[in-house]
Design a protein around this motif. Sequence first.
Motif, PDB file in Angstrom:
ATOM      1  N   ARG A 186       0.877  -1.185  -0.147  1.00 14.33           N
ATOM      2  CA  ARG A 186      -0.002   0.057  -0.167  1.00 14.33           C
ATOM      3  C   ARG A 186       1.023   1.267  -0.021  1.00 14.33           C
ATOM      4  N   VAL A 187       1.400   1.856  -1.246  1.00 12.81           N
ATOM      5  CA  VAL A 187       2.101   2.900  -1.476  1.00 12.81           C
ATOM      6  C   VAL A 187       1.493   3.993  -1.944  1.00 12.81           C
ATOM      7  N   THR A 188       1.597   4.977  -1.472  1.00  9.35           N
ATOM      8  CA  THR A 188       1.223   6.393  -2.091  1.00  9.35           C
ATOM      9  C   THR A 188       2.272   6.960  -2.418  1.00  9.35           C
ATOM     10  N   TYR A 189       2.379   7.682  -3.620  1.00  8.85           N
ATOM     11  CA  TYR A 189       3.367   8.704  -4.346  1.00  8.85           C
ATOM     12  C   TYR A 189       2.523   9.992  -4.438  1.00  8.85           C
ATOM     13  N   ILE A 190       3.497  11.000  -4.283  1.00  8.52           N
ATOM     14  CA  ILE A 190       3.096  12.431  -4.574  1.00  8.52           C
ATOM     15  C   ILE A 190       3.914  12.854  -5.517  1.00  8.52           C
ATOM     16  N   VAL A 191       3.894  13.213  -6.784  1.00  8.72           N
ATOM     17  CA  VAL A 191       4.504  13.347  -7.945  1.00  8.72           C
ATOM     18  C   VAL A 191       4.424  15.037  -8.205  1.00  8.72           C
ATOM     19  N   ASP A 192       5.237  15.730  -8.238  1.00  4.48           N
ATOM     20  CA  ASP A 192       5.068  17.208  -8.816  1.00  4.48           C
ATOM     21  C   ASP A 192       4.924  17.266 -10.359  1.00  4.48           C
ATOM     22  N   PRO A 193       4.565  18.300 -10.836  1.00  4.58           N
ATOM     23  CA  PRO A 193       4.319  18.673 -12.118  1.00  4.58           C
ATOM     24  C   PRO A 193       5.527  18.224 -13.283  1.00  4.58           C
ATOM     25  N   GLN A 194       6.381  18.242 -12.674  1.00  3.77           N
ATOM     26  CA  GLN A 194       7.818  18.058 -13.151  1.00  3.77           C
ATOM     27  C   GLN A 194       8.412  16.476 -13.290  1.00  3.77           C
ATOM     28  N   GLY A 195       7.575  15.865 -12.551  1.00  9.59           N
ATOM     29  CA  GLY A 195       7.982  14.443 -12.487  1.00  9.59           C
ATOM     30  C   GLY A 195       8.709  13.858 -11.260  1.00  9.59           C
ATOM     31  N   ILE A 196       8.962  14.713 -10.548  1.00 13.43           N
ATOM     32  CA  ILE A 196       9.984  14.239  -9.443  1.00 13.43           C
ATOM     33  C   ILE A 196       8.903  13.912  -8.118  1.00 13.43           C
ATOM     34  N   VAL A 197       9.392  12.799  -7.488  1.00 14.40           N
ATOM     35  CA  VAL A 197       8.772  12.348  -6.399  1.00 14.40           C
ATOM     36  C   VAL A 197       8.755  13.247  -5.215  1.00 14.40           C
ATOM     37  N   ARG A 198       7.693  13.848  -4.692  1.00 13.44           N
ATOM     38  CA  ARG A 198       7.959  14.605  -3.380  1.00 13.44           C
ATOM     39  C   ARG A 198       7.703  14.033  -2.087  1.00 13.44           C
ATOM     40  N   TRP A 199       6.765  12.807  -2.330  1.00 10.93           N
ATOM     41  CA  TRP A 199       6.330  12.262  -0.965  1.00 10.93           C
ATOM     42  C   TRP A 199       6.088  10.780  -0.994  1.00 10.93           C
ATOM     43  N   VAL A 200       6.520   9.954  -0.269  1.00  9.72           N
ATOM     44  CA  VAL A 200       6.157   8.462  -0.448  1.00  9.72           C
ATOM     45  C   VAL A 200       5.864   8.001   0.864  1.00  9.72           C
ATOM     46  N   SER A 201       4.539   7.152   0.864  1.00 10.46           N
ATOM     47  CA  SER A 201       4.285   6.574   2.229  1.00 10.46           C
ATOM     48  C   SER A 201       3.957   4.942   1.795  1.00 10.46           C
ATOM     49  N   VAL A 202       4.390   4.085   2.853  1.00 11.02           N
ATOM     50  CA  VAL A 202       4.298   2.890   2.589  1.00 11.02           C
ATOM     51  C   VAL A 202       3.538   2.016   3.790  1.00 11.02           C
ATOM     52  N   ASN A 203       2.694   1.662   3.476  1.00 10.11           N
ATOM     53  CA  ASN A 203       1.761   0.731   4.624  1.00 10.11           C
ATOM     54  C   ASN A 203       1.956  -0.914   4.385  1.00 10.11           C
TER      55      ASN A 203
END
Length: 183
Positions: A130-147
């Motif tokens: 259960r992973v959530t990625y927040i990716v900015d408009p340039q395609g860079i991962v800014r946050w990752v959360s793993v459950n």
Amino acid sequence: MANRLLSVGSTFPEFKKTSVVSLEKGNEFYDITSEDHKNAGKWMVMFWWPKDFTFVCPTEIAEFNKHNEDFADRDAILIGASTDSEFVHLAWRKNHDDLRNLHFPMLADTSKSLAEELGILEANEKVAYRVTYIVDPQGIVRWVSVNDLSVGRNVSEVIRVLDALQTDELCPCNWQKGEATIA
């Protein structure tokens, strides 16, 4: 050896995957690419679940769906994903009351190639954590959360973090949108 988890500061991998976007016959499927959110100048929130037709997963998917407008209001494209096929996704949507009216695509990573690149496959069953990625408009991962597989995530926290990232300022512990940031 397992791939390492793709983390903050990394470029999100390129992908083109079939997704379920509708229950309407002839319009069920659409190909989504890693360029879609960048071309639109939007953020991307991609959340993964282990398997369709399970118990914790639909609670999360339904909760993300309830907040779809919150993500849209923040210029974020919401994408749900698992390693199940688009046909399994479609059958699950048709079968589950809480999934029939989803407002975001269900991405099918049947080859598991994207999940492998992200480093999010559980070692034994080869299903996504259960992973959530927040990716900015340039395609860079800014946050990752793993459950862990057995624990659902908190959608309000995903929104809170997206809000904080979009301030482009320093946000203290438990910061909420509208509160002061650190100067």
